[in-house]
Design a protein around this motif. Structure first.
Motif, PDB file in Angstrom:
ATOM      1  N   UNK A   1       0.820  -1.131  -0.002  1.00  0.00           N
ATOM      2  CA  UNK A   1      -0.126   0.055   0.036  1.00  0.00           C
ATOM      3  C   UNK A   1       0.819   0.997   0.132  1.00  0.00           C
TER       4      UNK A   1
ATOM      5  N   UNK B   1      -3.759   2.748  -1.735  1.00  0.00           N
ATOM      6  CA  UNK B   1      -4.477   2.566  -0.490  1.00  0.00           C
ATOM      7  C   UNK B   1      -6.018   3.087  -1.040  1.00  0.00           C
TER       8      UNK B   1
ATOM      9  N   UNK C   1      -9.254   0.281  -0.531  1.00  0.00           N
ATOM     10  CA  UNK C   1     -10.515   0.539   0.338  1.00  0.00           C
ATOM     11  C   UNK C   1     -11.827   0.425  -0.721  1.00  0.00           C
ATOM     12  N   UNK C   2     -11.625   0.774  -1.926  1.00  0.00           N
ATOM     13  CA  UNK C   2     -12.709   0.608  -2.911  1.00  0.00           C
ATOM     14  C   UNK C   2     -12.820  -0.754  -3.357  1.00  0.00           C
TER      15      UNK C   2
ATOM     16  N   UNK D   1     -15.103  -2.088  -0.720  1.00  0.00           N
ATOM     17  CA  UNK D   1     -16.495  -1.758  -0.692  1.00  0.00           C
ATOM     18  C   UNK D   1     -17.124  -2.535  -1.983  1.00  0.00           C
TER      19      UNK D   1
ATOM     20  N   UNK E   1     -17.915  -6.090  -0.717  1.00  0.00           N
ATOM     21  CA  UNK E   1     -19.029  -5.972  -0.210  1.00  0.00           C
ATOM     22  C   UNK E   1     -20.189  -5.828  -1.022  1.00  0.00           C
TER      23      UNK E   1
ATOM     24  N   UNK F   1     -12.491  -7.149   6.521  1.00  0.00           N
ATOM     25  CA  UNK F   1     -13.098  -5.966   6.745  1.00  0.00           C
ATOM     26  C   UNK F   1     -14.557  -6.074   6.498  1.00  0.00           C
TER      27      UNK F   1
ATOM     28  N   UNK G   1     -17.742  -6.349   9.077  1.00  0.00           N
ATOM     29  CA  UNK G   1     -19.035  -5.319   8.939  1.00  0.00           C
ATOM     30  C   UNK G   1     -20.332  -6.147   8.800  1.00  0.00           C
TER      31      UNK G   1
ATOM     32  N   UNK H   1     -24.823  -6.242   9.611  1.00  0.00           N
ATOM     33  CA  UNK H   1     -26.135  -6.878   8.934  1.00  0.00           C
ATOM     34  C   UNK H   1     -26.489  -8.467   9.247  1.00  0.00           C
TER      35      UNK H   1
ATOM     36  N   UNK I   1     -11.272   6.323  -9.673  1.00  0.00           N
ATOM     37  CA  UNK I   1     -11.602   5.750  -8.543  1.00  0.00           C
ATOM     38  C   UNK I   1     -13.185   6.078  -7.998  1.00  0.00           C
TER      39      UNK I   1
ATOM     40  N   UNK J   1     -16.119   3.288  -7.425  1.00  0.00           N
ATOM     41  CA  UNK J   1     -17.100   3.657  -6.320  1.00  0.00           C
ATOM     42  C   UNK J   1     -18.626   3.342  -6.597  1.00  0.00           C
TER      43      UNK J   1
ATOM     44  N   UNK K   1     -23.694  -0.307   3.760  1.00  0.00           N
ATOM     45  CA  UNK K   1     -22.756  -1.000   4.010  1.00  0.00           C
ATOM     46  C   UNK K   1     -21.237  -0.689   3.083  1.00  0.00           C
ATOM     47  N   UNK K   2     -21.633  -0.289   1.687  1.00  0.00           N
ATOM     48  CA  UNK K   2     -20.640   0.319   1.167  1.00  0.00           C
ATOM     49  C   UNK K   2     -19.775   1.528   1.637  1.00  0.00           C
TER      50      UNK K   2
ATOM     51  N   UNK L   1     -19.764   1.992   4.897  1.00  0.00           N
ATOM     52  CA  UNK L   1     -19.269   1.742   6.015  1.00  0.00           C
ATOM     53  C   UNK L   1     -17.822   1.026   5.882  1.00  0.00           C
ATOM     54  N   UNK L   2     -17.930  -0.025   4.544  1.00  0.00           N
ATOM     55  CA  UNK L   2     -16.787  -0.653   4.425  1.00  0.00           C
ATOM     56  C   UNK L   2     -15.828   0.138   3.677  1.00  0.00           C
ATOM     57  N   UNK L   3     -16.114   1.102   2.831  1.00  0.00           N
ATOM     58  CA  UNK L   3     -15.017   1.935   2.513  1.00  0.00           C
ATOM     59  C   UNK L   3     -14.369   2.765   3.539  1.00  0.00           C
TER      60      UNK L   3
ATOM     61  N   UNK M   1     -14.066   2.188   6.633  1.00  0.00           N
ATOM     62  CA  UNK M   1     -13.292   1.392   7.767  1.00  0.00           C
ATOM     63  C   UNK M   1     -12.017   0.885   6.861  1.00  0.00           C
ATOM     64  N   UNK M   2     -12.057   0.154   5.945  1.00  0.00           N
ATOM     65  CA  UNK M   2     -11.148  -0.324   5.003  1.00  0.00           C
ATOM     66  C   UNK M   2     -10.256   0.733   4.373  1.00  0.00           C
ATOM     67  N   UNK M   3     -10.782   1.816   4.046  1.00  0.00           N
ATOM     68  CA  UNK M   3      -9.990   2.896   3.577  1.00  0.00           C
ATOM     69  C   UNK M   3      -9.083   3.577   4.475  1.00  0.00           C
TER      70      UNK M   3
ATOM     71  N   UNK N   1      -8.160   2.026   7.287  1.00  0.00           N
ATOM     72  CA  UNK N   1      -7.105   1.224   7.696  1.00  0.00           C
ATOM     73  C   UNK N   1      -6.076   1.167   6.626  1.00  0.00           C
ATOM     74  N   UNK N   2      -6.427   1.150   5.277  1.00  0.00           N
ATOM     75  CA  UNK N   2      -5.308   1.148   4.330  1.00  0.00           C
ATOM     76  C   UNK N   2      -4.587   2.398   4.333  1.00  0.00           C
ATOM     77  N   UNK N   3      -5.091   3.534   4.617  1.00  0.00           N
ATOM     78  CA  UNK N   3      -4.502   4.654   4.405  1.00  0.00           C
ATOM     79  C   UNK N   3      -3.502   4.909   5.679  1.00  0.00           C
TER      80      UNK N   3
ATOM     81  N   UNK O   1      -2.042   2.083   7.378  1.00  0.00           N
ATOM     82  CA  UNK O   1      -1.195   1.156   7.087  1.00  0.00           C
ATOM     83  C   UNK O   1      -0.064   1.384   6.142  1.00  0.00           C
ATOM     84  N   UNK O   2      -0.536   2.461   5.101  1.00  0.00           N
ATOM     85  CA  UNK O   2       0.306   2.436   3.891  1.00  0.00           C
ATOM     86  C   UNK O   2       1.840   2.927   4.119  1.00  0.00           C
TER      87      UNK O   2
END
Lengths: 228, 110
Positions: free
Chosen positions: A35, A40, A44-45, A48, A51, A89, A93, A98, B7, B11, B77-78, B80-82, B84-86, B88-90, B92-93
């Motif tokens: 990353x 990064x 994240x995308x 998503x 999901x 992740x 979630x 859910x 990006x 999305x 959901x999309x 929340x995952x974005x 949380x994940x985004x 985290x990755x930001x 960790x990078x």
């Protein structure tokens, strides 16, 4: 294939949780190398997208459906370590918000759907790229085959965990045969979605596909844009 | 294609899939659910501890229209995952893609 609460007994669920924590910890360390500022946001995308794609159950056989697991796809797009984190992740979630996938089974689900799919899927992908010619078509074909294999592999992983800690009194052979049979069919759907997604990203931004590094280099056009 | 545009497109695809296409997904049990029910693997399965969550089973509690409820839950959901994940990755990078490590000043690695 989200395992609910109560399928697997407490000791094996706890052991699976410990394995999952260790796997995620290794992934966190490894993901640092994958990353950077550029990848990064894509990661994240990708989480998503997985999901979203997991909501799209497709019919496979009489009264049965399947959905993308996404481990192979994530590993090819953003790297195997980050791929494990993407799916983890999503599972977290889904379990917390859910009511999909038991919370006591979160470890089992991370093993099956994040760790096994990435290890098997990305492993098959790298092996195939080694023998196939260096081309965009090869990357797509390898994505298809890798995703196809990853789903029955996850079904086998579930069956193994069931064999050790299943709460029901059903023969392991019966469960194994039924699980692998239906998940080969679901694997075809996984393969189609994975190949379409990887080839779509390859078409517009080959440089962003982690699994195509080296291959993509030779594909890029080296045209220097005129600077104003 | 420019990164930003790519990006945003990625999305949008996810939002459309979760918010709209998901309504047309098969409602049949998935492979594991089907095998478990057929073979009796689920003999001791328990209700989900989050079954009363406002987003349980991919619907928004209180929204009666099935299409809206499911679609809204997917969009949430999309998001929340974005996040949380985004996030985290930001965190960790590897920082500073363009800086060479040798030139990093001491005491700067916060």
């Amino acid at each position: 294939m989200h395992v609910p609460d109560g399928f697997i007994d407490a000791p094996v669920s706890i052991a699976a949780g410990a394995v999952a924590v260790a796997g995620v910890a290794v992934a966190l360390r490894g993901a640092r190398r994958e990353l950077d500022d550029r990848t990064a946001p894509l990661a994240g995308l990708t989480a998503a997208f997985i999901f979203a794609a997991q909501m799209l159950n497709f019919p496979v056989a009489s009264g049965t459906s399947g959905h993308l697991l996404g481990g192979t796809l994530a590993a090819i797009l953003v790297g195997p370590y980050t791929g494990v984190l993407c799916v983890s992740v999503v599972l977290l979630v889904q379990g917390l918000l859910f009511a999909d996938g038991g919370l006591t089974a979160l470890g089992v689900n991370i093993i099956n759907m994040a760790l096994v799919t990435v290890l098997v899927g990305y492993g098959v992908f790298r092996l195939l790229l080694r023998v196939l010619p260096r081309s965009r078509a090869s990357v797509t074909a390898a994505s298809f085959a890798a995703a196809l294999v990853s789903v029955p592999a996850a079904a086998v992983a579930f069956t193994l965990i069931y064999a050790i800690g299943g709460t029901a009194d059903v023969s392991v052979g019966k469960v194994a045969a039924a699980m692998v049979g239906v998940h080969v069919l679901i694997g075809i759907g996984e393969a189609v979605i994975t190949a379409i997604t990887v080839s779509s990203v390859l078409a517009v931004r080959p440089d962003l596909v982690h699994g195509a590094r080296g291959v993509a280099k030779s594909l890029e056009l080296h045209v220097e844009p005129a600077r104003a | 294609m420019k990164s930003g545009r790519f990006l945003i497109g990625f999305l949008l695809v996810s939002l459309v899939l979760a918010g709209f296409v998901s309504h047309y997904a098969s409602s049949s049990p998935d492979g594991l659910e089907k095998v478990s029910a057929d073979k009796g693997v689920d003999a001791h399965s328990r209700d989900h501890s989050m079954k009363d969550s406002p987003l349980a089973d991919y619907g928004v509690k209180g929204v009666t229209d099935a299409r809206l409820s499911g679609g809204l839950s997917g969009v949430i959901g999309v998001g929340v995952v974005l996040a949380l994940g985004g996030g985290l990755f930001w965190v960790v990078r590897r920082r500073g893609t363009h800086a060479t490590p040798q030139q990093a000043r001491p005491g700067q690695d916060a």
